[in-house]
Design a protein around this motif. Structure first.
Motif, PDB file in Angstrom:
ATOM      1  N   ASP A 274      -4.684 -17.502 -15.611  1.00 53.97           N
ATOM      2  CA  ASP A 274      -3.281 -17.927 -15.519  1.00 53.97           C
ATOM      3  C   ASP A 274      -2.749 -17.870 -14.097  1.00 53.97           C
ATOM      4  N   GLY A 275      -3.625 -17.597 -13.152  1.00 59.39           N
ATOM      5  CA  GLY A 275      -3.176 -17.534 -11.763  1.00 59.39           C
ATOM      6  C   GLY A 275      -2.523 -16.227 -11.400  1.00 59.39           C
ATOM      7  N   MET A 276      -2.655 -15.239 -12.273  1.00 57.39           N
ATOM      8  CA  MET A 276      -2.066 -13.931 -11.993  1.00 57.39           C
ATOM      9  C   MET A 276      -3.155 -12.981 -11.491  1.00 57.39           C
ATOM     10  N   SER A 277      -2.780 -12.171 -10.503  1.00 56.88           N
ATOM     11  CA  SER A 277      -3.623 -11.075 -10.039  1.00 56.88           C
ATOM     12  C   SER A 277      -3.044  -9.776 -10.580  1.00 56.88           C
ATOM     13  N   HIS A 278      -3.908  -8.763 -10.653  1.00 54.52           N
ATOM     14  CA  HIS A 278      -3.471  -7.512 -11.279  1.00 54.52           C
ATOM     15  C   HIS A 278      -3.982  -6.303 -10.502  1.00 54.52           C
ATOM     16  N   ALA A 279      -3.161  -5.283 -10.434  1.00 58.47           N
ATOM     17  CA  ALA A 279      -3.585  -3.995  -9.904  1.00 58.47           C
ATOM     18  C   ALA A 279      -3.098  -2.932 -10.870  1.00 58.47           C
ATOM     19  N   PRO A 300      -0.383 -14.419  -2.008  1.00 57.17           N
ATOM     20  CA  PRO A 300      -1.849 -14.455  -1.973  1.00 57.17           C
ATOM     21  C   PRO A 300      -2.529 -13.179  -1.483  1.00 57.17           C
ATOM     22  N   VAL A 301      -1.825 -12.260  -0.870  1.00 52.91           N
ATOM     23  CA  VAL A 301      -2.497 -11.069  -0.357  1.00 52.91           C
ATOM     24  C   VAL A 301      -1.833  -9.800  -0.892  1.00 52.91           C
ATOM     25  N   LEU A 302      -2.597  -8.710  -0.821  1.00 48.30           N
ATOM     26  CA  LEU A 302      -2.128  -7.441  -1.391  1.00 48.30           C
ATOM     27  C   LEU A 302      -2.323  -6.331  -0.367  1.00 48.30           C
ATOM     28  N   THR A 303      -1.257  -5.576  -0.148  1.00 49.90           N
ATOM     29  CA  THR A 303      -1.331  -4.391   0.703  1.00 49.90           C
ATOM     30  C   THR A 303      -1.317  -3.147  -0.185  1.00 49.90           C
ATOM     31  N   ILE A 304      -2.266  -2.275   0.051  1.00 50.71           N
ATOM     32  CA  ILE A 304      -2.251  -0.958  -0.608  1.00 50.71           C
ATOM     33  C   ILE A 304      -1.849   0.065   0.448  1.00 50.71           C
ATOM     34  N   TRP A 305      -0.736   0.717   0.182  1.00 50.79           N
ATOM     35  CA  TRP A 305      -0.144   1.662   1.140  1.00 50.79           C
ATOM     36  C   TRP A 305      -0.301   3.076   0.574  1.00 50.79           C
ATOM     37  N   LYS A 306      -1.318   3.759   1.065  1.00 51.54           N
ATOM     38  CA  LYS A 306      -1.543   5.142   0.601  1.00 51.54           C
ATOM     39  C   LYS A 306      -0.777   6.088   1.513  1.00 51.54           C
ATOM     40  N   ASN A 307       0.384   6.484   1.070  1.00 48.62           N
ATOM     41  CA  ASN A 307       1.196   7.427   1.836  1.00 48.62           C
ATOM     42  C   ASN A 307       1.143   8.770   1.115  1.00 48.62           C
ATOM     43  N   THR A 308      -0.076   9.273   0.979  1.00 49.39           N
ATOM     44  CA  THR A 308      -0.294  10.489   0.184  1.00 49.39           C
ATOM     45  C   THR A 308      -0.194  11.730   1.059  1.00 49.39           C
ATOM     46  N   ASP A 309       0.885  11.782   1.782  1.00 49.04           N
ATOM     47  CA  ASP A 309       1.208  12.954   2.584  1.00 49.04           C
ATOM     48  C   ASP A 309       1.880  13.994   1.660  1.00 49.04           C
ATOM     49  N   THR A 310       2.589  14.925   2.232  1.00 52.87           N
ATOM     50  CA  THR A 310       3.193  15.991   1.416  1.00 52.87           C
ATOM     51  C   THR A 310       4.302  15.452   0.530  1.00 52.87           C
ATOM     52  N   VAL A 311       4.640  16.231  -0.464  1.00 52.84           N
ATOM     53  CA  VAL A 311       5.744  15.875  -1.355  1.00 52.84           C
ATOM     54  C   VAL A 311       7.026  15.672  -0.559  1.00 52.84           C
ATOM     55  N   GLU A 312       7.261  16.544   0.419  1.00 55.46           N
ATOM     56  CA  GLU A 312       8.508  16.454   1.197  1.00 55.46           C
ATOM     57  C   GLU A 312       8.567  15.161   2.006  1.00 55.46           C
ATOM     58  N   GLN A 313       7.439  14.670   2.440  1.00 54.52           N
ATOM     59  CA  GLN A 313       7.422  13.439   3.238  1.00 54.52           C
ATOM     60  C   GLN A 313       7.581  12.191   2.378  1.00 54.52           C
ATOM     61  N   GLY A 314       7.376  12.362   1.066  1.00 52.81           N
ATOM     62  CA  GLY A 314       7.389  11.201   0.186  1.00 52.81           C
ATOM     63  C   GLY A 314       5.963  10.839  -0.183  1.00 52.81           C
ATOM     64  N   TYR A 315       5.476  11.449  -1.269  1.00 53.46           N
ATOM     65  CA  TYR A 315       4.093  11.257  -1.758  1.00 53.46           C
ATOM     66  C   TYR A 315       4.103   9.994  -2.596  1.00 53.46           C
ATOM     67  N   VAL A 316       3.461   8.938  -2.105  1.00 52.76           N
ATOM     68  CA  VAL A 316       3.700   7.631  -2.728  1.00 52.76           C
ATOM     69  C   VAL A 316       2.581   6.656  -2.369  1.00 52.76           C
ATOM     70  N   VAL A 317       2.313   5.767  -3.297  1.00 54.08           N
ATOM     71  CA  VAL A 317       1.383   4.672  -3.044  1.00 54.08           C
ATOM     72  C   VAL A 317       2.121   3.350  -3.287  1.00 54.08           C
ATOM     73  N   GLY A 318       1.974   2.456  -2.341  1.00 53.43           N
ATOM     74  CA  GLY A 318       2.569   1.135  -2.495  1.00 53.43           C
ATOM     75  C   GLY A 318       1.537   0.119  -2.942  1.00 53.43           C
ATOM     76  N   ILE A 319       1.899  -0.679  -3.927  1.00 50.99           N
ATOM     77  CA  ILE A 319       1.042  -1.767  -4.423  1.00 50.99           C
ATOM     78  C   ILE A 319       1.842  -3.036  -4.154  1.00 50.99           C
ATOM     79  N   GLU A 320       1.504  -3.726  -3.074  1.00 46.81           N
ATOM     80  CA  GLU A 320       2.440  -4.649  -2.465  1.00 46.81           C
ATOM     81  C   GLU A 320       1.885  -6.053  -2.294  1.00 46.81           C
ATOM     82  N   PRO A 321       2.043  -6.893  -3.322  1.00 50.91           N
ATOM     83  CA  PRO A 321       1.658  -8.288  -3.139  1.00 50.91           C
ATOM     84  C   PRO A 321       2.611  -8.983  -2.189  1.00 50.91           C
ATOM     85  N   GLY A 322       2.073  -9.933  -1.450  1.00 51.24           N
ATOM     86  CA  GLY A 322       2.930 -10.616  -0.476  1.00 51.24           C
ATOM     87  C   GLY A 322       2.358 -11.943  -0.051  1.00 51.24           C
TER      88      GLY A 322
END
Lengths: 387, 387, 387
Positions: A274-279, A300-322
C-alpha cells in the motif's frame, strides 16, 4: 466529503469570530449514544511561558490524546488504557510561540519548547540550523511555533464513529513562502490507531522547495533497556562520526546512559504493497509498543534519533519519517532530499501511530515488517554526509 | 516549612489552573488585625508593549514594592514613606517579554525593557553580548524576559508578620539548560529591609556553568551631586579604558552630566562575620540612603555602574553583586568568574535592601562598612580585562 | 486644541486602565445627528497569528478604513463607496507583533506580517536589511511591529464633523533610542481624503538620526494593465541594475506579470506652493485613482515600488514618500538621506490620501501635478547607489 451525519464543533476560527478559552463536550453533546466513550476538552494554560497556550484533551475509546493548537496541532502525548506514549522532556511547559525566539543561540531556540510526542518540522526547511545559500536556517523550521486557525472537531454519527480534529497552520512570508498546512488527526473508538493526514498547499503560482520531518518521540515505559526497534529497509547508516560506534546496535535500546547524548541513524525504509513503511518499537517484554507507519512516497527517508541519555536529559527515541534527514538543508540537495512543490499544488503526508498494548498485535506488526524485509538491510559505516 | 498560622494566596499557578487578572487583598482579607498596614494588589497592564504584563503592588508597613511577575519577579520600584527607590528609565512601559527580541541589534534587545530597580541577570550567562565559544550570548541572559509561574503571597499571622512573595522562573532548553529559579521577596512591617532569597536549581544530572548579576539600580532622589558610595573591599578597578579617568572619584556621585555615558568599576568586596557584604549609597545630606547587602559566598564580586548621564538618558547608579562582572562570559573564565553548578544541586543568592531614611540608621550602616574595611582598598588603574 | 464640542472615546490607554476588546459606536453614540454617516467598531481578532490583534473599522461618510492599533496604527485598507484601496498580500492574517521575529532570515521577518495599505517604516532606521556600522538593521525598522497605546477616537460635533483617530507608539531602547510617535488619522464625511499627521518626538536630550518611509501600497482594481502614475519631479532613476530596463515605462503599469518580481524607482519630487508633493495612480479608464500627497520638507524623496508580479505573489505598487530611499541606511548617508532629529525636538510628517472615484476629480489632480511639472523630469539611467 461532509455528510449530514456528522457533528462539527469549532474551537478557533477567525472567519467565525470564535476562539474558545475552555470547552467540554461529552458524547451526548456530540449527538452520540451515551455509551460511546468519546469526550473532548479545551483548556487555556496559564503561568510562565504557557500564558495563552491552548490544550485539547480528546478521548476516543480507550485512547486519549493531548493536542496543542497553539503549537501547530502538535500531539503532546497519548495514552491507551494505562500506557502512556510520549516522553519526559526537561521542558515541562507547553510553551506559547510568543516566548520562543528560534534565532537564539545560533538557531537553537526551537529546543526551548520541545517536549511533544509529535512535533512537526518544516515546511520551508527542516533539520539542523546553519546557513544555506546565505540564509540562516533555524533548527527544524518555523511551523511548530505557529498557532493554528480553524481548529475544528468533527465526529461521525455512525460506526466506526470516526473523530477528526483539524487545524490550519500558515507559513507565509511575502515574496518567499505562501504555504498553508491543513492538519488532520483522526481516530475511532475501537481501533488502536491515530491517523495524521497533513496537506501542504503551495498557494503561490511559483514552485518552491520544502522539507518535512515528523519528529515522533517515545520514552518510558516503552523505551527501556532491551526495547527493540524493527524497521524494514534497504540501508541504515550513521548520521555522523559519533554514531558509527553505535551502528551495530542501532536497533537495540539501552537503559538511560550517562554521557550517551544522542546517536542518529539514517534509514532508507521499504514500503508495503500500500506504499506504507512501518517502524515498530516494543518494550523488552514485548507487550507494549508503538508502531509508526507513513506514506513512503511523500516521506521517503527515516531518521532514528536515539537520545538514550539520562532520564533528566530526556530519555527518548525519535522515529522520524521525513522528506529529508536531519542535516542542514545545504547538505541534502546533493542527496536529492530537498523536494520541490509546484506552484498551486499540494503534498499530502500520512503518518499513523499504532498504540499496541498486547503481544498478539505487536507480534503481528513485527511479522508484517519482517515480511517486507526480503533481503537483509545493509549496515553502512559511512555517514551520507561528511560534517 | 509551612505552619498553620500563615495565609497563602495564589495569583498564578499552572498546577492550580489559576491566573488572576486583578486582585486586592487587605490585611483583614489576610486574617490580620486591621491595624496592621499590609495590602496587596494585582493588576494586568494594558496598552502598547505592556499588553499582558502583570504588576503586583505590595504594601508592608511604610514600604511599598511594585513587582512584575511577567518579568521574572523583578522589583520595578519601592517606596518607604515619601522616599522612592528606583530610577527613571527612558523606557516607561513594563514591557511584556513577548515584545522583546533579545537577539536584536547584536544582542541588545534586553535594553528595550530595562527600567527596574532590581533586574536579575542570568542564569545561563550574564554580562555583555557577544560570541563565546561559538554561541551568541545576548546582554544579561534570558531570565529577566521570562514570566514566572507559581506566584504566591504568604503572610505570617503572628509578629513580625513577615510577608513573602514567591515566584518560579524556568530557564530551560532541551539538552542545554535545565534551570529553575525559585525567587522569594520578603519584608515585615517594622523593618526597613527587603530580603531577596533566590535559589537556582540545576535539575539536570550534569554540571553546568552559570552566572548571576543582581542589577540593582537607584536614581533620584538618593542619587544626586554629592551622593556618596560606601563599600568595604580589597580592590576597585576600572571596567575599561574609559573608566580609568574616573577611578579617583569612583565613589563620588556627580550631578546629571551630559556626555558622561557610563563608567563601570569592578569591586572585590569584603564580608562581615555573617558572610554578608554591604554597599551604601547615601544622598548629599546623608538623610536618605540605600544599603545593599549580599551573600559574598555566592555573589563574590560587585559591579558599580555609574550611569550619571542626563536625566533623559536615565540618571542612575547600579550596585550589582554577582557571580561575575559585566564582561562577556568569554572574558570571565580566566578570572574564575564562570562558576559551575553541580548536577541536581542548587545555589542560593541572598540580597537585602535597606531602605534607610534617617541619619542614625545611615550613620550606623556606614560605620558597619568602615569597620569591615580594616586596611585601605586598593585602587588599581588596570582593568581586569583588556577589551 | 480641544474644544467643548468634541466627543472622545478611548479604546486603549494604560493611563486610564482601559483596553477594550470590542466596541461599537454609532453617530448617535457620538452625539451626532443620526443622519451623519459615522460609525466605529473595534474587534479583537482570533486564530493563528492574529491572536490578540485589534482592528478598528471606521466609517466616515462614504469612506471606511480598517486600522490596526496593534501594528502601530497601520491602515489595513480603505474603501470609498464600492472602490477598495489596498492590496492582496499572500499574508492574510493581521499578524500580532508577538509572532514576528524581525531578525529572522537575515532581517526579513517584517515580511511575515506585511499586507497593509499604509505600513510605517522607521524610525530608528528604514530600508533594506543589513549591517550598518556594526549594527544589524532589520527590514524597514521596528515601528510597524509595535502596538500602540492611547488609542483614542475624537469626533468634532460640528460640520465638517472631522473624525480623528490617534495612537501613540514608542520606539525606545535604553541608551540608544527614546522616540515616541504620535499618530493621527483624520477624515470628514464629505471630503475624499484621509489625512495622516504623525509627529516623531525625540525625548532624549541628545540628537539622533532617524528615517521614515510611508509604505503606501495599492493593488487592484486601481492597479491594472494601462494604469498610469503621475508625479511631478526633477529626476527618476532606477533603484538597481534590474530596474534600468524598466525605466522608460516606470510610470506605466503592466498586467500581473510572471517573473516580474519588483522594479523600484527613486524619484525626487517637486512640491506645490504649500510644500506638498503629489503622486497620482489612476486606472486604465481614468475613473478610479489614488492620490498620495505629502509634506516634502520632512519627506523629501519618493520610492515607487512596482511589484507587478502575479496576483498570487501580491500584485501591488508602492507610492512611498520618505526621508530616505529603500536602500540600507549605510548607503544613504552619502546621499544626505539620514537626517538628524535634535534632542528634545520633533518632526511632523503629513501624508494625505485622495480616494478619487470620478473623472473630474482625477483629471483635476492630474492637471495639478502637470502644472507643478514645469520642465521635464530627467530620467537617469544610473542608480544612485551601486549595490
Amino acid at each position: 466529503m461532509s455528510t449530514t451525519s456528522e457533528f462539527r464543533f469549532t474551537f478557533t476560527s477567525h472567519a467565525q469570530h470564535t476562539d474558545l478559552s475552555s470547552a467540554h463536550l461529552t458524547a451526548e453533546d456530540m449527538g452520540l449514544p451515551a455509551d460511546i466513550n468519546i469526550e473532548c476538552k479545551l483548556q487555556t494554560l496559564r503561568g510562565g511561558k504557557q500564558q495563552g497556550s491552548k490544550l485539547i484533551t480528546l478521548t476516543v475509546g480507550d485512547k486519549t490524546l493531548r493536542v496543542v493548537p497553539t503549537r501547530a496541532m502538535a500531539i503532546l502525548d497519548a495514552t491507551r488504557g494505562e500506557l502512556r506514549y510520549g516522553w519526559d522532556s526537561p521542558v515541562k511547559e507547553v510553551v506559547h510561540p510568543s516566548f520562543i525566539n528560534q534565532e537564539a543561540s545560533g538557531g537553537l531556540g526551537w529546543l526551548d519548547g520541545f517536549n511533544e510526542m509529535v512535533a512537526r518540522c518544516g515546511y520551508q526547511w527542516a533539520g539542523h540550523p546553519g546557513e544555506d545559500n546565505g540564509e540562516m536556517l533555524t533548527l527544524h523550521g518555523r511551523i511548530q511555533n505557529t498557532p493554528a486557525d480553524d481548529v475544528v472537531l468533527i465526529v461521525e454519527q455512525e460506526p466506526p464513529y470516526r473523530v477528526t480534529l483539524k487545524g490550519r497552520v500558515d507559513e507565509k512570508r511575502f515574496k518567499f513562502t505562501n504555504f498553508e498546512v491543513h492538519t488532520e488527526l483522526s481516530l475511532t473508538p475501537d481501533e488502536p490507531y491515530i491517523h495524521i493526514k497533513d496537506t501542504l498547499h503551495n498557494l503561490s503560482n511559483y514552485d518552491n522547495t520544502y522539507q518535512a520531518i515528523y519528529h515522533n518521540n517515545f520514552g518510558s515505559p516503552i523505551l527501556e533497556q532491551g526495547a527493540t526497534l524493527h524497521v524494514a529497509g534497504t540501508q541504515v547508516s550513521p548520521f555522523n562520526e559519533y554514531a558509527i560506534q553505535g551502528l551495530h546496535e542501532w536497533d537495540q535500546m539501552p537503559a538511560p546512559t550517562e554521557g550517551f547524548d544522542e546517536m542518529v541513524f539514517n534509514v532508507l525504509a521499504l514500503e508495503d504493497e500500500d506504499g506504507m513503511s512501518h517502524a515498530l518499537m516494543k518494550n523488552a517484554t514485548g507487550d507494549a509498543a508503538i508502531e509508526v507507519s507513513w506514506s513512503n512516497s511523500t516521506l521517503p527517508v527515516l531518521t532514528i534519533w536515539k537520545n538514550t541519555d539520562t532520564v533528566e536529559q530526556g530519555y527518548v527515541v525519535g522515529i522520524e519519517p521525513g522528506t529529508s534527514f536531519a542535516y542542514n538543508r545545504k547538505h541534502q540537495r546533493d542527496l536529492g532530499l530537498v523536494p520541490t512543490i509546484k506552484g498551486k499544488s499540494s503534498k499530502t503526508f500520512h503518518v499513523r501511530f499504532g498504540l499496541l498494548t498486547d503481544n498478539e498485535a505487536i507480534d503481528a506488526s513485527q511479522a508484517k515488517i519482517e515480511a517486507i524485509q526480503r533481503t537483509p538491510m545493509l549496515l553502512s559505516n559511512n555517514p551520507l554526509v561528511q560534517l
